[in-house]
Design a protein around this motif. Structure first.
Motif, PDB file in Angstrom:
ATOM      1  N   ILE A 174      58.656 -41.723 -10.378  1.00 30.18           N
ATOM      2  CA  ILE A 174      59.612 -41.867 -11.535  1.00 30.18           C
ATOM      3  C   ILE A 174      59.175 -41.349 -12.780  1.00 30.18           C
ATOM      4  O   ILE A 174      59.677 -40.554 -13.455  1.00 30.18           O
ATOM      5  CB  ILE A 174      60.173 -43.329 -11.504  1.00 30.18           C
ATOM      6  CG1 ILE A 174      61.102 -43.808 -10.513  1.00 30.18           C
ATOM      7  CG2 ILE A 174      60.840 -43.572 -13.033  1.00 30.18           C
ATOM      8  CD1 ILE A 174      61.227 -45.087 -10.397  1.00 30.18           C
ATOM      9  N   HIS A 182      60.228 -37.792 -15.030  1.00 27.77           N
ATOM     10  CA  HIS A 182      60.420 -38.104 -16.690  1.00 27.77           C
ATOM     11  C   HIS A 182      59.510 -37.179 -17.242  1.00 27.77           C
ATOM     12  O   HIS A 182      60.179 -36.607 -18.302  1.00 27.77           O
ATOM     13  CB  HIS A 182      59.848 -39.632 -17.066  1.00 27.77           C
ATOM     14  CG  HIS A 182      61.059 -40.636 -17.046  1.00 27.77           C
ATOM     15  ND1 HIS A 182      62.108 -40.487 -17.186  1.00 27.77           N
ATOM     16  CD2 HIS A 182      60.828 -41.826 -16.292  1.00 27.77           C
ATOM     17  CE1 HIS A 182      62.995 -41.530 -16.957  1.00 27.77           C
ATOM     18  NE2 HIS A 182      62.206 -42.553 -16.432  1.00 27.77           N
ATOM     19  N   TRP A 208      71.460 -38.611 -12.577  1.00 31.98           N
ATOM     20  CA  TRP A 208      70.621 -39.606 -13.054  1.00 31.98           C
ATOM     21  C   TRP A 208      70.604 -39.712 -14.705  1.00 31.98           C
ATOM     22  O   TRP A 208      70.477 -40.962 -15.349  1.00 31.98           O
ATOM     23  CB  TRP A 208      69.204 -39.734 -12.570  1.00 31.98           C
ATOM     24  CG  TRP A 208      69.067 -40.284 -11.174  1.00 31.98           C
ATOM     25  CD1 TRP A 208      68.983 -39.417 -10.227  1.00 31.98           C
ATOM     26  CD2 TRP A 208      69.939 -41.281 -10.533  1.00 31.98           C
ATOM     27  NE1 TRP A 208      68.995 -40.225  -8.943  1.00 31.98           N
ATOM     28  CE2 TRP A 208      69.566 -41.343  -9.152  1.00 31.98           C
ATOM     29  CE3 TRP A 208      70.350 -42.455 -10.941  1.00 31.98           C
ATOM     30  CZ2 TRP A 208      70.022 -42.532  -8.419  1.00 31.98           C
ATOM     31  CZ3 TRP A 208      71.025 -43.450 -10.345  1.00 31.98           C
ATOM     32  CH2 TRP A 208      70.697 -43.567  -8.889  1.00 31.98           C
ATOM     33  N   LYS A 209      70.842 -38.555 -15.369  1.00 29.01           N
ATOM     34  CA  LYS A 209      70.877 -38.588 -16.843  1.00 29.01           C
ATOM     35  C   LYS A 209      71.939 -39.137 -17.404  1.00 29.01           C
ATOM     36  O   LYS A 209      72.157 -39.628 -18.459  1.00 29.01           O
ATOM     37  CB  LYS A 209      70.666 -36.798 -17.310  1.00 29.01           C
ATOM     38  CG  LYS A 209      69.111 -36.692 -17.441  1.00 29.01           C
ATOM     39  CD  LYS A 209      68.939 -35.230 -17.924  1.00 29.01           C
ATOM     40  CE  LYS A 209      67.607 -34.842 -18.417  1.00 29.01           C
ATOM     41  NZ  LYS A 209      66.959 -35.654 -19.252  1.00 29.01           N
ATOM     42  N   LYS A 226      69.310 -45.834 -15.175  1.00 29.29           N
ATOM     43  CA  LYS A 226      68.320 -46.549 -14.368  1.00 29.29           C
ATOM     44  C   LYS A 226      69.388 -47.740 -13.478  1.00 29.29           C
ATOM     45  O   LYS A 226      70.022 -48.270 -14.334  1.00 29.29           O
ATOM     46  CB  LYS A 226      67.268 -47.286 -15.065  1.00 29.29           C
ATOM     47  CG  LYS A 226      66.305 -48.099 -14.194  1.00 29.29           C
ATOM     48  CD  LYS A 226      64.941 -48.450 -14.724  1.00 29.29           C
ATOM     49  CE  LYS A 226      63.820 -49.360 -13.751  1.00 29.29           C
ATOM     50  NZ  LYS A 226      62.902 -49.638 -14.507  1.00 29.29           N
ATOM     51  N   THR A 227      69.240 -47.760 -12.358  1.00 24.67           N
ATOM     52  CA  THR A 227      70.027 -48.769 -11.472  1.00 24.67           C
ATOM     53  C   THR A 227      69.203 -50.031 -11.598  1.00 24.67           C
ATOM     54  O   THR A 227      68.794 -50.481 -10.398  1.00 24.67           O
ATOM     55  CB  THR A 227      70.157 -48.054 -10.226  1.00 24.67           C
ATOM     56  OG1 THR A 227      69.020 -47.742  -9.579  1.00 24.67           O
ATOM     57  CG2 THR A 227      71.153 -47.052 -10.357  1.00 24.67           C
ATOM     58  N   ASN A 258      68.275 -41.190  -5.606  1.00 26.12           N
ATOM     59  CA  ASN A 258      67.327 -42.312  -5.883  1.00 26.12           C
ATOM     60  C   ASN A 258      66.629 -42.077  -7.238  1.00 26.12           C
ATOM     61  O   ASN A 258      65.955 -41.169  -7.338  1.00 26.12           O
ATOM     62  CB  ASN A 258      66.363 -42.459  -4.740  1.00 26.12           C
ATOM     63  CG  ASN A 258      65.420 -43.794  -4.685  1.00 26.12           C
ATOM     64  OD1 ASN A 258      65.260 -44.468  -5.567  1.00 26.12           O
ATOM     65  ND2 ASN A 258      64.909 -43.862  -3.606  1.00 26.12           N
ATOM     66  N   TYR A 259      67.229 -43.107  -8.131  1.00 22.45           N
ATOM     67  CA  TYR A 259      66.352 -43.160  -9.518  1.00 22.45           C
ATOM     68  C   TYR A 259      64.968 -42.860  -9.372  1.00 22.45           C
ATOM     69  O   TYR A 259      64.288 -43.415  -8.888  1.00 22.45           O
ATOM     70  CB  TYR A 259      66.880 -44.372 -10.307  1.00 22.45           C
ATOM     71  CG  TYR A 259      66.423 -44.253 -11.672  1.00 22.45           C
ATOM     72  CD1 TYR A 259      67.329 -43.411 -12.472  1.00 22.45           C
ATOM     73  CD2 TYR A 259      65.205 -44.526 -12.003  1.00 22.45           C
ATOM     74  CE1 TYR A 259      66.748 -43.306 -13.868  1.00 22.45           C
ATOM     75  CE2 TYR A 259      64.847 -44.589 -13.356  1.00 22.45           C
ATOM     76  CZ  TYR A 259      65.598 -43.987 -14.443  1.00 22.45           C
ATOM     77  OH  TYR A 259      65.290 -43.714 -15.665  1.00 22.45           O
ATOM     78  N   ASN A 260      64.465 -41.876 -10.227  1.00 23.03           N
ATOM     79  CA  ASN A 260      65.050 -40.918 -10.995  1.00 23.03           C
ATOM     80  C   ASN A 260      64.916 -39.525 -10.192  1.00 23.03           C
ATOM     81  O   ASN A 260      65.443 -38.360 -10.722  1.00 23.03           O
ATOM     82  CB  ASN A 260      65.067 -40.773 -12.466  1.00 23.03           C
ATOM     83  CG  ASN A 260      63.597 -40.442 -12.659  1.00 23.03           C
ATOM     84  OD1 ASN A 260      62.691 -40.673 -11.996  1.00 23.03           O
ATOM     85  ND2 ASN A 260      63.303 -40.140 -14.083  1.00 23.03           N
ATOM     86  N   ASP A 296      67.493 -36.415  -7.436  1.00 24.76           N
ATOM     87  CA  ASP A 296      68.572 -36.186  -8.292  1.00 24.76           C
ATOM     88  C   ASP A 296      69.565 -35.361  -7.492  1.00 24.76           C
ATOM     89  O   ASP A 296      69.219 -34.560  -6.666  1.00 24.76           O
ATOM     90  CB  ASP A 296      68.013 -35.506  -9.466  1.00 24.76           C
ATOM     91  CG  ASP A 296      69.129 -35.778 -10.643  1.00 24.76           C
ATOM     92  OD1 ASP A 296      70.387 -36.452 -10.507  1.00 24.76           O
ATOM     93  OD2 ASP A 296      68.714 -35.691 -12.087  1.00 24.76           O
TER      94      ASP A 296
END
Length: 277
Positions: free
Chosen positions: A24, A28, A98-99, A103-104, A175-177, A180
């Motif tokens: 993750i 980022h 995801w943007k 976040k889930t 699946n975050y993130n 994608d």
């Protein structure tokens, strides 16, 4: 025989969580360094021309399927749709699942649904969003938009509803993130992505300002199920994307989009016997 060495993420739940967090953070950093422009603006008014539409029932029923997790999935999809519906992707802009969704986490309102972890269907916060990502993918496949990130998983998560096979009815993983779903608008006109829910039905549309000169179709060949040496059944087929001239109907291009070999992840007794080869 030498015992296969476990990966760091396979040692324990703690090492798995550490490896996941690393992925993750890495995504980022890549996002911060990227020069790509991502779509952010939404509008309520629909663009006039429908490019493609898609939808499906969000509730799956059958042996071994937890109904509460299915209901949670509906809530998750409704929440994600509220963050996507009406998004305008201008020429040169990118869409990132995801943007848009974020976040889930439970803090952000997401519930536990079904997710695939290490090849198994298990509980996970934000479960069911693959359904939404895949439905969006079906739209994009019927348009000139350019897919820039796509991850496949099994498209045999549940029996085909009513026995009717829809190519790409599932199979797009998110699946975050760091896993994608992304596409880019390389056309000269804006496109609008609509996603909403009506009761237990997920509805999506892709719209624009003028008709595109080509029509895009998805076809499937050789669909069947096969029992392999590991004792598991797999769905097997070849899925093609066809490009046709809108004015003449002439086939211009036929591209193998996915050589499908997906593990069946539901009760084998529900596989149509006539489709086993």
């Amino acid at each position: 025989m030498e015992k296969k060495r476990k990966l760091f993420c396979e040692i324990s739940p703690t090492t798995y969580a550490i490896a996941l967090h690393k992925q993750i953070i890495t995504r980022h950093i890549k996002n911060l360094m990227s020069k790509e422009k991502f779509a952010k603006i939404k509008q309520e008014e629909k663009l006039p021309v429908l490019v493609a539409s898609s939808g499906n029932s969000m509730i799956k029923r059958g042996p071994g399927i937890d109904l509460q997790l299915q209901l949670n999935k509906v809530d998750n999809i409704k929440l994600a749709c509220s963050k996507i519906n009406g998004l305008i992707i201008q020429p040169g802009e990118n869409f990132s699942f995801w943007k848009c969704v974020g976040k889930t986490s439970k803090k952000n309102g997401f519930s536990e649904g079904r997710v695939i972890k290490k090849g198994q269907l298990v509980k996970g916060v934000g479960g069911g969003l693959c359904n939404l990502a895949n439905t969006i993918h079906l739209l994009v496949m019927h348009s000139p938009l350019t897919i820039t990130e796509l991850h496949h998983h099994s498209d045999a998560l549940a029996p085909d509803p009513g026995g009717v096979r829809v190519p790409y009815s599932a199979g797009t993983s998110v699946n975050y993130n760091f896993i994608d779903y992304r596409f880019r608008n390389d056309t000269s006109q804006p496109v609008q992505l609509l996603a909403w829910c009506e009761d237990d039905e997920l509805k999506t549309e892709l719209r624009t300002t003028m008709e595109f000169p080509f029509i895009y179709k998805i076809t499937e060949e050789g669909h069947h199920f096969h029992l392999e040496e590991n004792g598991k059944y797999y769905r097997i087929s070849k899925i093609y994307r066809e490009t046709l001239d809108r004015s003449t109907g002439k086939l211009l291009d036929r591209y193998l989009q996915w050589n499908n070999h997906s593990e069946v992840m539901y009760d084998y007794s529900l596989i149509p016997q006539e489709q086993i080869k």
